[in-house]
Write a protein that holds these residues in place. Sequence first.
Motif, short mmCIF file in Angstrom:
data_model
loop_
_atom_site.label_atom_id
_atom_site.label_comp_id
_atom_site.label_asym_id
_atom_site.label_seq_id
_atom_site.Cartn_x
_atom_site.Cartn_y
_atom_site.Cartn_z
N MET A 19 3.06 114.53 56.53
CA MET A 19 1.71 114.87 57.00
C MET A 19 1.57 114.50 58.47
SD MET A 19 -1.17 116.15 56.16
CE MET A 19 -2.58 116.39 57.25
N ASP A 20 1.16 115.47 59.25
CA ASP A 20 0.97 115.25 60.69
C ASP A 20 -0.50 114.95 60.97
OD1 ASP A 20 0.96 115.33 63.45
OD2 ASP A 20 1.07 117.52 63.55
N SER A 21 -0.78 113.78 61.54
CA SER A 21 -2.18 113.41 61.76
C SER A 21 -2.69 113.74 63.16
CB SER A 21 -2.37 111.91 61.52
OG SER A 21 -1.78 111.18 62.58
N ASN A 22 -1.77 113.95 64.11
CA ASN A 22 -2.23 114.10 65.49
C ASN A 22 -1.86 115.43 66.14
OD1 ASN A 22 0.46 113.59 65.66
ND2 ASN A 22 0.33 112.16 67.35
N GLY A 23 -1.48 116.39 65.31
CA GLY A 23 -1.29 117.74 65.83
C GLY A 23 -0.13 117.94 66.79
N GLY A 25 2.93 118.54 65.33
CA GLY A 25 3.90 119.26 64.51
C GLY A 25 4.89 118.35 63.79
N ILE A 26 4.70 117.03 63.93
CA ILE A 26 5.63 116.08 63.32
C ILE A 26 4.85 115.12 62.43
CG2 ILE A 26 7.28 114.20 63.81
CD1 ILE A 26 7.84 115.62 66.48
N GLY A 27 5.30 114.97 61.21
CA GLY A 27 4.64 114.05 60.30
C GLY A 27 4.68 112.63 60.87
N ASP A 28 3.73 111.79 60.45
CA ASP A 28 3.66 110.45 61.04
C ASP A 28 3.04 109.46 60.05
OD1 ASP A 28 0.82 111.02 61.27
OD2 ASP A 28 1.36 112.24 63.02
N ILE A 29 3.01 108.20 60.49
CA ILE A 29 2.55 107.13 59.59
C ILE A 29 1.04 107.24 59.27
CG2 ILE A 29 2.27 104.62 59.39
CD1 ILE A 29 5.06 104.45 60.75
#
Length: 556
Positions: A19-23, A25-29
């Motif tokens: 799941m990418d929280s900050n747009g 394109g890469i999933g993150d914590i």
Amino acid sequence: MSEWWKNAVIYQIYPRSFMDSNGDGIGDIPGIEKKLDYLASLGIDVIWLSPVYKSPNVDNGYDISDYRDIQDEFGTLADMERLIDKIHEKGMKILMDLVVNHTSDQHPWFIEARSSKDNPKRDYYIWADPKPDGSLPNNWESHFSGSVWQFDEKTGQYYLHIFSAGQPDLNWENPSVRKEVKDIALFWLDKGVDGFRMDVINFISKVPGLPSVPGATGLVRGNMFYMNGPKVHEYLHELNQDVFSKYDIMTVGETPSVTPEIAHQYVDEDRGELSMVFQFEHINTDIKGTRWQIKPWSIKEFKGIISKWQKAIGDKGWNSIYLSNHDQPRSVSRYGNDDKYLLESAKMLCTMNMTLRGTPYVYQGEELGMTNVRFDDISSYQDVESLGMYEDYGKKGVSVHDRMELVYYRGRDSARTPMQWDSSENAGFSHARPWLAVNPNYTWLNAENEMDNPDSIFSFYKNMIAFRRKHPVIIDGSFKEYFEDHDRLFAYMRENDDERLFTMLNFSATQFTLILPEDIDVSSMNLEVSNIGRKDLGGNIITVYPYESFVLVGKK
Ligand code: TEU
Ligand code: CA
């Protein structure tokens, strides 16, 4: 020490694709944090995170340049600490991925080590001179194509890398290296993590002298000289005594090339090494040697292997149960049918995973029935292993078509396409173009569609996890196989002093008639699970439907 992990269901997250929280394109914590309620609703107990540490991402985080910090794309150490707390608040646990067979070539240890032959860190890695005729130190082939040896111009020696050149192998013979590994483990344990998945942990001890594989022409895998090597048990026992045994944690070692006999040496309680291992025998039934040498798999061989492990490990030691992860094709595409029988076969595979003896692992998206992908062109692929094969096999004259078929069948990116959350653009994974394209079937195959649908694969997983929790016989019961010679059907009884639980799994699209043996008394056993919505069996002669699975439960 409690053995909470024997009762646990573990969910693997591949952070880059979750799941990418900050747009970007890469999933993150922070993205993972947003989805904790989703995981809690599924009913899982433990989350295993594939590596989130600082990394140049030659191999998506399996090349670590700082074990005590988080890669910028994924967030900060503070984000990670918060995630650990949030996971605990929700009553779940977390495993970190400990990748310590090798580091990144950008790790400060390696940068120092390669700076000169007499640098104190030189001996953290494995170096060899060229042969007198100038050739490679031995004939081992890397897992990611080419030689395991990379020449270092500055110091005139080669260094060993079983994986990519960006992943130099650590020298575990050096006690300072072992001390560093313990310190890394302690760093994370003190942050509250509940254990480790240990990457290729049976590769850490190499046979002294690193001999060439005899009789081979060209490069070949040197497995016998570094898998389950001479000192691996000594090293793991040391880690266990000095670190693991002091905490109420679990460890799972990734161990390609183990038989049950070898696995016992890693997992038996009296050995003091690991809680369990990932064995590869059942997962490798469709390959001949390396992962790119494909052969058809047979249900009979596959179930035979699973049975063998069920019988061999459990009374002593413990099994892990898995059908997929970030390195394997999607389980439903491989062992089920991702077309006409997607629903039935994904549920059938789930029925198996949740009724075998051992700790089951669910790989992200497996609970939705996510499938393999077929992108038209190699340029859409990212995985270092697939790209290495593509280039290497190209040089050997294999056609583009054949190489693409290999990528489709066996490449690791199918497991790594972004998680399919909903039918909005980019599957709800990100507002930006994802680092790896989404599987086009996200428009109908996604979490949002499945979560409220009682007949979905997601709901089936949820029910099966709850079912497993209700029946301790799944954890401690014996295992007895039925219909061993049947070439489509896998069936077994689990039994303890209170209960009997009979599982039937049709691994084929074929319908057939089955006569249940007399010791399975259909009238006194309840049909508690059916992946096709059966209400009862109606007798001991039954018509088994394509990919059907059911579970009968009776009192002893
Ligand atoms: O995998 C090791 C491994 O043996 C394989 O499954 C690997 O993917 C390869 O296909 C062997 O042919 C572990 C990690 O799970 C994997 O993601 C890493 O790339 C690898 O180690 C190196 O760290
Ligand atoms: Ca992001």
